[in-house]
Design a protein around this motif. Structure first.
Motif, PDB file in Angstrom:
ATOM      1  N   LEU A 137      23.614 -11.147 -31.338  1.00  0.00           N
ATOM      2  CA  LEU A 137      22.770 -10.140 -30.322  1.00  0.00           C
ATOM      3  C   LEU A 137      21.634 -11.062 -29.387  1.00  0.00           C
ATOM      4  O   LEU A 137      21.133 -11.431 -29.133  1.00  0.00           O
TER       5      LEU A 137
ATOM      6  N   ARG B  50      22.372 -14.703 -28.425  1.00  0.00           N
ATOM      7  CA  ARG B  50      22.918 -14.382 -26.592  1.00  0.00           C
ATOM      8  C   ARG B  50      21.951 -13.952 -25.638  1.00  0.00           C
ATOM      9  O   ARG B  50      21.711 -14.117 -24.695  1.00  0.00           O
ATOM     10  N   THR B  51      21.369 -12.447 -26.445  1.00  0.00           N
ATOM     11  CA  THR B  51      19.820 -12.795 -25.468  1.00  0.00           C
ATOM     12  C   THR B  51      19.472 -13.681 -25.328  1.00  0.00           C
ATOM     13  O   THR B  51      19.061 -13.411 -23.675  1.00  0.00           O
TER      14      THR B  51
ATOM     15  N   GLU C   9      20.475  -0.946 -22.114  1.00  0.00           N
ATOM     16  CA  GLU C   9      20.977  -2.324 -22.526  1.00  0.00           C
ATOM     17  C   GLU C   9      21.011  -2.603 -23.734  1.00  0.00           C
ATOM     18  O   GLU C   9      22.214  -3.248 -24.192  1.00  0.00           O
ATOM     19  N   VAL C  10      20.331  -2.769 -24.026  1.00  0.00           N
ATOM     20  CA  VAL C  10      19.808  -3.909 -26.051  1.00  0.00           C
ATOM     21  C   VAL C  10      20.852  -2.364 -26.559  1.00  0.00           C
ATOM     22  O   VAL C  10      21.204  -2.966 -27.420  1.00  0.00           O
TER      23      VAL C  10
END
Length: 160
Positions: free
Chosen positions: A49, A52-53, A87-88
């Motif tokens: 994650l 990706r972020t 979103e997170v």
């Protein structure tokens, strides 16, 4: 025309939006699959994650800078920050789910999202939703999602 070539009609905003949605959805499915593969290879779900972020921030910052749309402190208000936090949390929960359940089941459950969003818009935001909109949520692909969701997923062999 002298050259014998016919000009294509411009694409309508709705058609272009639909193309973006299909390509974007395909991107999400590919992303989900790659995260699943990475976690199977030993990468932690939160590490995936984070990576990706970080990549999204880099790409979007370049695009925003090129368009002159950089965020200022004035933009960082409660609604935007609440959206970012949601979103997170959503991404972390989703990635946590796709490493625990069958990938096909995760994608089938995603078929419920349009109905859930439509229902939430009607109930929570007071949006007027037509019968046609509810019927669109009953399309064959969404019906398959409902049926799959209603059937209790069975654990994969050897996963207990």
């Amino acid at each position: 025309m002298a050259s014998g070539h016919r000009r294509m009609a411009p694409i309508s905003p709705n058609a272009l939006g639909s193309i973006y949605m299909v390509v974007g959805s395909l991107g999400y499915v590919i992303n989900d699959g790659l995260v699943r593969k990475a976690t199977e290879a030993g990468v932690g779900v939160y590490q995936a994650l984070f990576i990706r972020t970080a990549m999204m921030i880099l790409v979007l910052a370049v695009i925003a800078a090129a368009r002159g749309e950089m965020t200022t402190r004035l933009h960082l208000r409660r609604p935007l920050m609440t959206r970012v936090a949601a979103e997170v949390v959503g991404a972390a929960l989703f990635f946590g789910a796709i490493i625990r359940i069958e990938f096909a089941n995760a994608q089938a459950i995603l078929q419920l999202v349009p109905f859930a969003v439509t229902l939430a818009a009607a109930v929570l935001l007071g949006e007027r939703v037509s019968r046609e909109m509810y019927a669109a949520n009953g399309s064959p692909s969404h019906s398959a999602g409902w049926i799959t969701w209603a059937i209790e997923p069975q654990p994969a062999a050897g996963s207990q």
